[in-house]
Design an enzyme around this catalytic site. Sequence first.
Site, PDB file in Angstrom:
ATOM      1  N   HIS A  27       0.895  -1.168  -0.157  1.00 22.70           N
ATOM      2  CA  HIS A  27      -0.187  -0.280   0.047  1.00 22.70           C
ATOM      3  C   HIS A  27       0.879   0.904  -0.042  1.00 22.70           C
ATOM      4  O   HIS A  27       0.579   2.734  -0.381  1.00 22.70           O
ATOM      5  CB  HIS A  27      -1.336   0.066   1.316  1.00 22.70           C
ATOM      6  CG  HIS A  27      -0.655  -0.128   2.446  1.00 22.70           C
ATOM      7  ND1 HIS A  27       0.077  -0.536   3.521  1.00 22.70           N
ATOM      8  CD2 HIS A  27      -0.668   2.087   3.324  1.00 22.70           C
ATOM      9  CE1 HIS A  27       0.202   0.201   4.487  1.00 22.70           C
ATOM     10  NE2 HIS A  27      -0.010   1.444   4.234  1.00 22.70           N
ATOM     11  N   ASP A  73      -0.212  -7.208   1.628  1.00 15.99           N
ATOM     12  CA  ASP A  73       0.384  -6.157   1.929  1.00 15.99           C
ATOM     13  C   ASP A  73       1.602  -5.914   1.898  1.00 15.99           C
ATOM     14  O   ASP A  73       1.918  -6.404   3.021  1.00 15.99           O
ATOM     15  CB  ASP A  73      -0.339  -5.306   2.809  1.00 15.99           C
ATOM     16  CG  ASP A  73      -0.316  -3.391   2.900  1.00 15.99           C
ATOM     17  OD1 ASP A  73       0.176  -3.253   1.743  1.00 15.99           O
ATOM     18  OD2 ASP A  73      -0.434  -3.825   3.926  1.00 15.99           O
ATOM     19  N   SER A 173       3.933   2.994   8.336  1.00 17.57           N
ATOM     20  CA  SER A 173       4.418   0.820   7.273  1.00 17.57           C
ATOM     21  C   SER A 173       4.911   1.014   6.401  1.00 17.57           C
ATOM     22  O   SER A 173       6.132   1.404   5.652  1.00 17.57           O
ATOM     23  CB  SER A 173       2.795   1.658   6.282  1.00 17.57           C
ATOM     24  OG  SER A 173       1.816   1.730   6.728  1.00 17.57           O
TER      25      SER A 173
END
Length: 226
Positions: A27, A73, A173
């Site tokens: 992402h 992810d 992230s």
Amino acid sequence: MASVQHNGKHVCGGFLVNKEFVVTAAHCDPKTNAKMSVVLGTHNLKRVNKKTMRYNVMKYKHPSYENVSSGNDIMLLKLSRKAKLSKTMETIQLPSQNEIIKSNTKCIVAGWGFIKTGGTVVDALRVVDVSTIDLKVCQKEWNQIPGGPFTLPANIICAGGYETNKGSCQGDSGGPLVCNGKAVGIASFNYGKICDYPTVPNVYTEISKFLPWIKNIIKKKACKVY
């Protein structure tokens, strides 16, 4: 640690697994035409030598990735040139394919992300200790969120954010969850972008489940334009 950047600004973390590849979250791929690059070799993002520390990248996003809530992810970034390893820049070991991370394992997570809900990224790398959380407990907590229940994706690890004031936040992230000296997880998502913990557990992509895909990408010798 790697800083994954869009148009020269930090958006995600990542980590160097060999001289040519950084692992991050899928992402973290820009939804716009922003130029993606990686910065390696510094803990302070205000101290970046653009000629030696910044790398252009070729992206290899997992083919089954759709969004964070559906899993997969993970993304590999091939560097435009080989990184020069040194005392200040080393690779991190990945887990074995059958490696199991038990609940309550003490781990660390690092990043330049927000230090509070609605905050901003920081210049100096921060590191916190978190413990892994049993998946059944994790799912139970996610089932109780407002608007829930929420079914967690497959192949994840839960750690931090729950029964502790420590965890990952926006901007972290793609960074590694490091347990026993190995990068076993990739920071994927938290609840509602809320970083005022404790709340429900943070969720990480479980790297051991993607090792065949990672190794296949790394073995490819095809030369591509960056």
